[in-house]
Design a protein around this motif. Structure first.
Motif, PDB file in Angstrom:
ATOM      1  N   PRO A 221      -7.624  -9.100 -17.164  1.00  0.00           N
ATOM      2  CA  PRO A 221      -7.685  -9.081 -15.693  1.00  0.00           C
ATOM      3  C   PRO A 221      -6.287  -9.079 -15.081  1.00  0.00           C
ATOM      4  CG  PRO A 221      -9.143 -10.767 -16.609  1.00  0.00           C
ATOM      5  CD  PRO A 221      -8.278 -10.287 -17.730  1.00  0.00           C
ATOM      6  N   VAL A 222      -6.140  -8.337 -14.000  1.00  0.00           N
ATOM      7  CA  VAL A 222      -4.850  -8.230 -13.314  1.00  0.00           C
ATOM      8  C   VAL A 222      -4.881  -8.928 -11.960  1.00  0.00           C
ATOM      9  CG1 VAL A 222      -3.180  -6.612 -12.299  1.00  0.00           C
ATOM     10  CG2 VAL A 222      -4.283  -6.065 -14.476  1.00  0.00           C
ATOM     11  N   LEU A 223      -5.959  -8.752 -11.206  1.00  0.00           N
ATOM     12  CA  LEU A 223      -6.075  -9.316  -9.860  1.00  0.00           C
ATOM     13  C   LEU A 223      -7.380 -10.073  -9.722  1.00  0.00           C
ATOM     14  CD1 LEU A 223      -4.944  -6.237  -7.704  1.00  0.00           C
ATOM     15  CD2 LEU A 223      -3.568  -8.259  -8.231  1.00  0.00           C
ATOM     16  N   ASN A 224      -7.371 -11.127  -8.873  1.00  0.00           N
ATOM     17  CA  ASN A 224      -8.613 -11.827  -8.553  1.00  0.00           C
ATOM     18  C   ASN A 224      -9.033 -11.492  -7.123  1.00  0.00           C
ATOM     19  OD1 ASN A 224      -7.065 -13.438  -6.789  1.00  0.00           O
ATOM     20  ND2 ASN A 224      -6.689 -14.971  -8.387  1.00  0.00           N
ATOM     21  N   ALA A 225     -10.144 -12.066  -6.675  1.00  0.00           N
ATOM     22  CA  ALA A 225     -10.703 -11.735  -5.363  1.00  0.00           C
ATOM     23  C   ALA A 225      -9.735 -12.058  -4.233  1.00  0.00           C
ATOM     24  CB  ALA A 225     -12.026 -12.471  -5.160  1.00  0.00           C
ATOM     25  N   GLU A 226      -9.116 -13.216  -4.286  1.00  0.00           N
ATOM     26  CA  GLU A 226      -8.195 -13.619  -3.219  1.00  0.00           C
ATOM     27  C   GLU A 226      -6.999 -12.672  -3.121  1.00  0.00           C
ATOM     28  OE1 GLU A 226      -5.457 -17.521  -1.966  1.00  0.00           O
ATOM     29  OE2 GLU A 226      -6.899 -17.659  -3.616  1.00  0.00           O
ATOM     30  N   GLN A 227      -6.464 -12.266  -4.266  1.00  0.00           N
ATOM     31  CA  GLN A 227      -5.320 -11.346  -4.269  1.00  0.00           C
ATOM     32  C   GLN A 227      -5.715  -9.975  -3.738  1.00  0.00           C
ATOM     33  OE1 GLN A 227      -4.549 -11.880  -8.486  1.00  0.00           O
ATOM     34  NE2 GLN A 227      -2.622 -12.951  -8.071  1.00  0.00           N
ATOM     35  N   ILE A 228      -6.901  -9.507  -4.100  1.00  0.00           N
ATOM     36  CA  ILE A 228      -7.343  -8.193  -3.625  1.00  0.00           C
ATOM     37  C   ILE A 228      -7.520  -8.202  -2.113  1.00  0.00           C
ATOM     38  CG2 ILE A 228      -9.269  -6.557  -3.658  1.00  0.00           C
ATOM     39  CD1 ILE A 228      -9.630  -7.273  -6.618  1.00  0.00           C
ATOM     40  N   ILE A 229      -8.132  -9.255  -1.578  1.00  0.00           N
ATOM     41  CA  ILE A 229      -8.315  -9.346  -0.122  1.00  0.00           C
ATOM     42  C   ILE A 229      -6.971  -9.369   0.587  1.00  0.00           C
ATOM     43  CG2 ILE A 229      -9.133 -10.855   1.736  1.00  0.00           C
ATOM     44  CD1 ILE A 229     -11.446 -11.634  -0.122  1.00  0.00           C
ATOM     45  N   ARG A 230      -5.996 -10.060   0.017  1.00  0.00           N
ATOM     46  CA  ARG A 230      -4.663 -10.095   0.624  1.00  0.00           C
ATOM     47  C   ARG A 230      -4.017  -8.715   0.608  1.00  0.00           C
ATOM     48  NH1 ARG A 230       0.603 -10.353  -0.622  1.00  0.00           N
ATOM     49  NH2 ARG A 230       1.955 -11.517   0.812  1.00  0.00           N
ATOM     50  N   LEU A 231      -4.168  -7.986  -0.499  1.00  0.00           N
ATOM     51  CA  LEU A 231      -3.588  -6.651  -0.575  1.00  0.00           C
ATOM     52  C   LEU A 231      -4.307  -5.682   0.361  1.00  0.00           C
ATOM     53  CD1 LEU A 231      -2.995  -6.395  -4.432  1.00  0.00           C
ATOM     54  CD2 LEU A 231      -1.276  -6.721  -2.655  1.00  0.00           C
ATOM     55  N   GLN A 232      -5.602  -5.866   0.554  1.00  0.00           N
ATOM     56  CA  GLN A 232      -6.328  -5.049   1.518  1.00  0.00           C
ATOM     57  C   GLN A 232      -5.799  -5.281   2.940  1.00  0.00           C
ATOM     58  OE1 GLN A 232     -10.314  -6.385   0.722  1.00  0.00           O
ATOM     59  NE2 GLN A 232     -10.770  -4.661  -0.609  1.00  0.00           N
ATOM     60  N   ASP A 233      -5.531  -6.543   3.265  1.00  0.00           N
ATOM     61  CA  ASP A 233      -4.957  -6.853   4.581  1.00  0.00           C
ATOM     62  C   ASP A 233      -3.559  -6.261   4.713  1.00  0.00           C
ATOM     63  OD1 ASP A 233      -7.222  -8.269   5.274  1.00  0.00           O
ATOM     64  OD2 ASP A 233      -6.417 -10.207   4.618  1.00  0.00           O
ATOM     65  N   LEU A 234      -2.828  -6.252   3.611  1.00  0.00           N
ATOM     66  CA  LEU A 234      -1.482  -5.697   3.617  1.00  0.00           C
ATOM     67  C   LEU A 234      -1.508  -4.201   3.917  1.00  0.00           C
ATOM     68  CD1 LEU A 234       1.545  -6.280   3.001  1.00  0.00           C
ATOM     69  CD2 LEU A 234       1.054  -5.705   0.622  1.00  0.00           C
ATOM     70  N   VAL A 235      -2.473  -3.490   3.347  1.00  0.00           N
ATOM     71  CA  VAL A 235      -2.601  -2.048   3.571  1.00  0.00           C
ATOM     72  C   VAL A 235      -2.749  -1.752   5.057  1.00  0.00           C
ATOM     73  CG1 VAL A 235      -4.167  -0.088   3.265  1.00  0.00           C
ATOM     74  CG2 VAL A 235      -3.440  -1.429   1.287  1.00  0.00           C
ATOM     75  N   ARG A 236      -3.531  -2.550   5.759  1.00  0.00           N
ATOM     76  CA  ARG A 236      -3.777  -2.298   7.179  1.00  0.00           C
ATOM     77  C   ARG A 236      -2.548  -2.542   8.046  1.00  0.00           C
ATOM     78  NH1 ARG A 236      -8.967  -1.712   9.029  1.00  0.00           N
ATOM     79  NH2 ARG A 236     -10.498  -1.569   7.359  1.00  0.00           N
ATOM     80  N   ARG A 237      -1.551  -3.214   7.502  1.00  0.00           N
ATOM     81  CA  ARG A 237      -0.329  -3.481   8.271  1.00  0.00           C
ATOM     82  C   ARG A 237       0.729  -2.396   8.114  1.00  0.00           C
ATOM     83  NH1 ARG A 237       1.142  -8.922   5.673  1.00  0.00           N
ATOM     84  NH2 ARG A 237       3.143  -8.460   6.641  1.00  0.00           N
ATOM     85  N   VAL A 238       0.452  -1.402   7.293  1.00  0.00           N
ATOM     86  CA  VAL A 238       1.419  -0.307   7.115  1.00  0.00           C
ATOM     87  C   VAL A 238       1.486   0.510   8.408  1.00  0.00           C
ATOM     88  CG1 VAL A 238       1.934   1.789   5.824  1.00  0.00           C
ATOM     89  CG2 VAL A 238       0.986  -0.198   4.642  1.00  0.00           C
ATOM     90  N   PRO A 239       2.675   0.731   8.958  1.00  0.00           N
ATOM     91  CA  PRO A 239       2.775   1.492  10.206  1.00  0.00           C
ATOM     92  C   PRO A 239       2.513   2.979  10.004  1.00  0.00           C
ATOM     93  CG  PRO A 239       4.967   0.960   9.388  1.00  0.00           C
ATOM     94  CD  PRO A 239       3.992   0.249   8.491  1.00  0.00           C
ATOM     95  N   VAL A 240       1.938   3.609  11.009  1.00  0.00           N
ATOM     96  CA  VAL A 240       1.699   5.047  10.983  1.00  0.00           C
ATOM     97  C   VAL A 240       2.037   5.595  12.361  1.00  0.00           C
ATOM     98  CG1 VAL A 240      -0.746   4.605  11.444  1.00  0.00           C
ATOM     99  CG2 VAL A 240      -0.034   6.852  10.648  1.00  0.00           C
ATOM    100  N   SER A 241       2.789   6.681  12.387  1.00  0.00           N
ATOM    101  CA  SER A 241       3.239   7.248  13.658  1.00  0.00           C
ATOM    102  C   SER A 241       2.107   7.979  14.366  1.00  0.00           C
ATOM    103  CB  SER A 241       4.410   8.216  13.415  1.00  0.00           C
ATOM    104  OG  SER A 241       3.957   9.361  12.717  1.00  0.00           O
ATOM    105  N   ASP A 242       2.263   8.129  15.677  1.00  0.00           N
ATOM    106  CA  ASP A 242       1.266   8.873  16.454  1.00  0.00           C
ATOM    107  C   ASP A 242       1.157  10.311  15.968  1.00  0.00           C
ATOM    108  OD1 ASP A 242       0.779   6.630  17.948  1.00  0.00           O
ATOM    109  OD2 ASP A 242       1.993   7.252  19.669  1.00  0.00           O
ATOM    110  N   HIS A 243       2.282  10.886  15.518  1.00  0.00           N
ATOM    111  CA  HIS A 243       2.253  12.265  15.029  1.00  0.00           C
ATOM    112  C   HIS A 243       1.344  12.397  13.822  1.00  0.00           C
ATOM    113  CE1 HIS A 243       3.293  16.081  13.307  1.00  0.00           C
ATOM    114  NE2 HIS A 243       3.936  15.518  12.288  1.00  0.00           N
ATOM    115  N   VAL A 244       1.420  11.443  12.885  1.00  0.00           N
ATOM    116  CA  VAL A 244       0.582  11.499  11.685  1.00  0.00           C
ATOM    117  C   VAL A 244      -0.885  11.322  12.062  1.00  0.00           C
ATOM    118  CG1 VAL A 244       0.053  10.364   9.487  1.00  0.00           C
ATOM    119  CG2 VAL A 244       2.432  10.727  10.155  1.00  0.00           C
TER     120      VAL A 244
END
Length: 358
Positions: A221-244
Motif C-alpha cells: 500500500p502507498v496511500l490511505n483514505a486520509e491521504q487520498i482525500i487530502r490530495l483530492q483537496d489539493l488538486v482543486r486548489r491548482v490555479p487555472v487561468s480564464d483563458h484555459v
C-alpha cells in the motif's frame, strides 16, 4: 451538492506549495512502481485512472477480453489502503445484489422483529464493476445514485457510502454478443472512458514471461483514505487561468449541433454533443494532470491531453458518421485542430466570438 461542482471555483483557488505538489508527484511514482510489479505497459491507461481518482471521478475502461483490465484495477486497489469490492455483473444480477436490502431480523430472546439494512458490495471505497455491460439496464442503473451522490436509497432510507468512493468499471466492446450497451445517462457519470489496447510485442513478450513462471510479486500500500482525500483537496486548489477555461469551453461547445459557431463537419457527423459536466471534468482532470507532472498551473496541453477520455462517451456520432467509419475520437481530433490555442487567436476569431456570445 454533486461531486463535479463541489468545492471552490477553478479561478479562485488558493496557491499551493512546492512541497504539496511534490507529495502528489511522489505518490504517483510510488503507485506506478508498485503497479509495474504486476502490470506490464499500459502507462497512459494508468495515468488516466490516477487522474480520475485524484479528481474524485469514476473511470470506465473498455477493451476486448484478456487485456488485464480487471487485474489492473484490483492491483491498484492493493496499492491504496482502502476497502475494495468486486462486483461481477451478469445477466441475472439484481439491483439489490449491488446496493443491499432490508432483511427481517428477530431477537430470539424477546421475539421482537425489525428490519435491518444489510449492505451490499457497493459499500466500499473502491468498486470494481467488472463487465458492467453484461447486466441489463435495470441493474446498471443501480449505480447511478451511488456514483452521483455517494449514497444509496433503499426504501425510504438513505445510506451514505464511505469516502473516498470510486467506481472503476470495465466493459467489453458493445459489438460482442451477450452485452447491453450502457445508457448515455450512465456513461455521463463516468469522468473518463479509457480504451485499453493490445500491448506491443515487447510488452506481450514480458507478460508471457512473467505469467508462465513461478515468481510472485507482492504489492505494498502507498496511500490511505486520509491521504487520498487530502490530495483530492489539493488538486482543486491548482490555479487555472480564464483563458484555459475558455479553451475547454470552446472544445465542448463545438460538439453541440445547432449552436452558433459550430464547425460544419460537426453538424454533419455528430448526433448529440457533450453537456456541462464535460467541462467540469476536463478542468478538474487537467488540474490533477498538471500536479502529477509536477506543475503548479494548468496549461492548454492538459486540456488537449484529456479531451478524448472526457468527450468520447459524450459525443455521439450520427448514422452518416457510422456508415463512413468515423469515430467520436476522430471528431474530437478535428475539433482540437480547428481550435486556436492562444488567447489572442481565440478571442479574435469571429467563429469563437459567436460561441462565447451564445
Amino acid at each position: 451538492m454533486s461531486v463535479e461542482n463541489a468545492g471552490s471555483s477553478p479561478t479562485a483557488d488558493a496557491a499551493i506549495s512546492a512541497e504539496d505538489a511534490a507529495q502528489l508527484k511522489q505518490a504517483k511514482q510510488q503507485i506506478i512502481e508498485e503497479l509495474s510489479k504486476i502490470i506490464v505497459g499500459q502507462q497512459e491507461v494508468i495515468q488516466e485512472i490516477l487522474i480520475g481518482i485524484f479528481s474524485r471521478g469514476h473511470v470506465l475502461l473498455e477493451g476486448v477480453p484478456g487485456l488485464a483490465k480487471t487485474l489492473m484495477i484490483s492491483t491498484l486497489a492493493r496499492t491504496l489502503d482502502l476497502s475494495f469490492s468486486r462486483i461481477q455483473f451478469t445477466p441475472d444480477l439484481m439491483p439489490a445484489d449491488v446496493t443491499g436490502t432490508d432483511i427481517m431480523e428477530e431477537d430470539r430472546a424477546s421475539g421482537h422483529r425489525e428490519f435491518r439494512f444489510m449492505e451490499g458490495p457497493l459499500f466500499a471505497n473502491i468498486i470494481l464493476a467488472d463487465e458492467i455491460n453484461r447486466t441489463p439496464p435495470k441493474t446498471q442503473a443501480s449505480l447511478l445514485e451511488a456514483m452521483q451522490e455517494r449514497q444509496v436509497t433503499v426504501g425510504r432510507t438513505r445510506h451514505q457510502l464511505p469516502g473516498p468512493f470510486f467506481v472503476l468499471a470495465t466493459q467489453n466492446p458493445i459489438e460482442q454478443e451477450g452485452t447491453y450497451a450502457l445508457p448515455e445517462a450512465q456513461q455521463d457519470r463516468f469522468m473518463f472512458k479509457v480504451f485499453v489496447n493490445y500491448p506491443s510485442f515487447d510488452e506481450e513478450f514480458e507478460v508471457a514471461r512473467r505469467t508462465t513462471g513461478t515468481d510472485v510479486q507482492d504489492v505494498k500500500p502507498v496511500l490511505n483514505a486520509e491521504q487520498i482525500i487530502r490530495l483530492q483537496d489539493l488538486v482543486r486548489r491548482v490555479p487555472v487561468s480564464d483563458h484555459v477555461v475558455r479553451y475547454a469551453l470552446s472544445l465542448v461547445r463545438q460538439t453541440r449541433i445547432g449552436d452558433a459557431g459550430v464547425p460544419d463537419f460537426v453538424e454533419e457527423l455528430v448526433g448529440w454533443g457533450a453537456g456541462p459536466r464535460a467541462v467540469q471534468f476536463m478542468i478538474l482532470g487537467a488540474k490533477a494532470r498538471a500536479l502529477l507532472e509536477g506543475r503548479f498551473h494548468v496549461a492548454v496541453e492538459d486540456i488537449q491531453a484529456l479531451a478524448k477520455p472526457v468527450l468520447r462517451h459524450r459525443v455521439v456520432v450520427n448514422f452518416a458518421a457510422e456508415s463512413e467509419g468515423v469515430t467520436s475520437d476522430e471528431v474530437i481530433d478535428r475539433i482540437i485542430q480547428a481550435t486556436p490555442t492562444t488567447e489572442n487567436e481565440l478571442s479574435s476569431d469571429a467563429r469563437f466570438q459567436k460561441i462565447f456570445a451564445s
